[in-house]
Design a protein around this motif. Sequence first.
Motif, short mmCIF file in Angstrom:
data_model
loop_
_atom_site.label_atom_id
_atom_site.label_comp_id
_atom_site.label_asym_id
_atom_site.label_seq_id
_atom_site.Cartn_x
_atom_site.Cartn_y
_atom_site.Cartn_z
N ALA A 1 12.23 6.91 -67.83
CA ALA A 1 12.98 6.72 -66.51
C ALA A 1 11.96 6.89 -65.41
CB ALA A 1 14.18 7.57 -66.26
N ASP A 2 12.08 6.10 -64.31
CA ASP A 2 11.62 6.33 -63.15
C ASP A 2 12.41 6.15 -61.93
OD1 ASP A 2 9.59 6.43 -60.74
OD2 ASP A 2 8.50 5.18 -61.47
N PRO A 3 13.23 7.00 -61.63
CA PRO A 3 14.48 6.60 -60.73
C PRO A 3 14.00 6.47 -59.48
CG PRO A 3 14.58 8.85 -61.77
CD PRO A 3 13.37 8.21 -62.21
N ALA A 4 12.54 6.84 -58.98
CA ALA A 4 12.11 6.47 -57.59
C ALA A 4 11.81 4.88 -57.73
CB ALA A 4 10.87 7.30 -57.38
N ASP B 1 0.35 6.47 -74.43
CA ASP B 1 0.17 5.40 -73.56
C ASP B 1 0.98 5.18 -72.11
OD1 ASP B 1 -1.57 3.61 -74.77
OD2 ASP B 1 -0.22 2.31 -75.75
N TYR B 2 2.14 5.99 -72.21
CA TYR B 2 3.22 6.03 -71.21
C TYR B 2 2.26 6.92 -70.25
CZ TYR B 2 6.23 8.57 -68.05
OH TYR B 2 6.88 9.21 -66.92
N GLU B 3 1.64 8.03 -70.69
CA GLU B 3 1.08 8.76 -69.75
C GLU B 3 -0.42 8.36 -69.22
OE1 GLU B 3 0.89 12.56 -72.47
OE2 GLU B 3 2.78 13.12 -71.86
N ARG B 4 -1.01 7.67 -69.86
CA ARG B 4 -2.09 6.97 -69.43
C ARG B 4 -1.56 5.72 -68.36
NH1 ARG B 4 -4.62 7.42 -74.66
NH2 ARG B 4 -3.24 5.87 -75.46
N ALA B 5 -0.40 5.19 -68.70
CA ALA B 5 -0.15 4.04 -67.75
C ALA B 5 0.42 4.59 -66.45
CB ALA B 5 1.08 3.32 -68.27
N ARG B 6 0.92 5.83 -66.49
CA ARG B 6 1.51 6.42 -65.10
C ARG B 6 0.39 6.78 -64.27
NH1 ARG B 6 4.74 7.03 -62.20
NH2 ARG B 6 6.50 8.58 -61.84
N LYS B 7 -0.91 7.06 -64.89
CA LYS B 7 -1.82 7.21 -63.77
C LYS B 7 -2.63 5.92 -63.34
CE LYS B 7 -2.48 11.56 -66.00
NZ LYS B 7 -2.97 11.41 -67.40
N ARG C 1 5.73 -1.35 -64.40
CA ARG C 1 7.04 -0.84 -64.10
C ARG C 1 8.18 -1.69 -63.69
NH1 ARG C 1 9.81 2.62 -66.60
NH2 ARG C 1 8.50 4.42 -66.07
N LEU C 2 7.58 -2.81 -63.09
CA LEU C 2 8.40 -3.74 -62.55
C LEU C 2 9.03 -4.69 -63.40
CD1 LEU C 2 6.65 -4.70 -59.13
CD2 LEU C 2 9.18 -3.81 -59.19
N ILE C 3 8.27 -4.73 -64.60
CA ILE C 3 8.92 -5.47 -65.85
C ILE C 3 10.28 -4.98 -66.29
CG2 ILE C 3 8.46 -6.09 -68.14
CD1 ILE C 3 5.42 -6.58 -67.74
N CYS C 4 10.09 -3.60 -66.31
CA CYS C 4 11.07 -2.73 -66.83
C CYS C 4 12.23 -2.91 -65.81
CB CYS C 4 10.92 -1.30 -67.15
SG CYS C 4 9.41 -0.96 -68.12
N VAL C 5 11.87 -2.67 -64.47
CA VAL C 5 13.16 -2.78 -63.60
C VAL C 5 13.75 -4.28 -63.48
CG1 VAL C 5 13.45 -2.88 -61.13
CG2 VAL C 5 11.87 -1.13 -62.21
N ASN C 6 13.04 -5.18 -63.80
CA ASN C 6 13.67 -6.44 -63.73
C ASN C 6 13.97 -7.08 -65.05
OD1 ASN C 6 13.12 -7.85 -60.94
ND2 ASN C 6 11.17 -6.95 -61.39
N ASP C 7 13.95 -6.12 -66.13
CA ASP C 7 14.34 -6.20 -67.49
C ASP C 7 15.65 -5.89 -67.78
OD1 ASP C 7 13.80 -7.19 -70.30
OD2 ASP C 7 12.70 -5.33 -70.65
N ILE C 8 16.02 -4.80 -67.19
CA ILE C 8 17.40 -4.05 -67.45
C ILE C 8 18.43 -4.67 -66.96
CG2 ILE C 8 17.23 -2.58 -65.48
CD1 ILE C 8 18.05 -0.44 -67.51
N TYR C 9 18.22 -5.54 -65.78
CA TYR C 9 19.58 -6.32 -65.18
C TYR C 9 19.81 -7.52 -65.68
CZ TYR C 9 19.02 -2.39 -61.87
OH TYR C 9 19.31 -1.31 -61.43
N SER C 10 18.87 -8.04 -66.80
CA SER C 10 18.78 -9.44 -66.94
C SER C 10 19.34 -10.03 -68.42
CB SER C 10 17.38 -10.03 -66.83
OG SER C 10 16.45 -9.02 -67.74
#
Length: 256
Positions: free
Chosen positions: A156-159, A185-191, A199-208
Amino acid sequence: MNEHAQPTTLSQRADALEEQMMHELGERIATRSTLFIMADGKVEMPNGPALKAANPDKYFLMGADPRLPKMPAKPTLIDFFNNRFASLNHLLQSATHALKGGHNEKVVLACLLHDIGVASFIRCDHGYWGAQMIEPYVDEEVSWAVRMHQALRFFADPAAGYEYPEMYIKYFGADYKPEPYIVADYERARKHKWYMTSRLICVNDIYSFDPNAKVNLDDFVDIIGRNFKQPEEGLGFDNSPSSHMWRTLMWPTRFL
Ligand SMILES: [Fe+2]
Ligand SMILES: [Fe+2]
């Protein structure tokens, strides 16, 4: 059906099973790769010599499978969308959501392509497979985002407006924990500087997942044209590091 003698020994029964598993197409024999058979919970491969012996008048399929939609000689990404992706709705809905959200074309394209691994190829590690397929043809940021959405989906990334999907609790159980390589990979991607693109893929994924939303591939033809370097020779024939993947999609039942 096996019109030959009733199989008696174990190996004859195995050969009969293989013959059942193969699909005969007129003068050609189409075979399933080990991966397709493993989906049935068995580590097996068709026995080439036995199949040939049972079908002496036929050759193995070494080209297009006539049961599948016909591909043009120089296929484009759009041809794969239309003829080899099992479902477009999810991809089109994600991309439409990103477009309406005013995101740039890299984000929209990343959303449009994020699950082509699943739609065309394989579920396991689909983000990595999908990224590899498109890597030679898109901006590095787009393929990076597609690759990393595989890992970011589980955190999750609520922000940023992304919660852990309820659906995953339903699908995988409340105690599901991603593998350590996904966590790494998540930890690497975070930085990473492109974190938000993925992250925007995930944000647009969930409502679709709205089955009633009106979506159309035509809305994305221009964005694909500007952002996907379609090879002149056709996808699969351009000698890129992922050409073989597109060819395999074109001819998934070729003997070799
Ligand atoms: Fe995905
Ligand atoms: Fe998705």
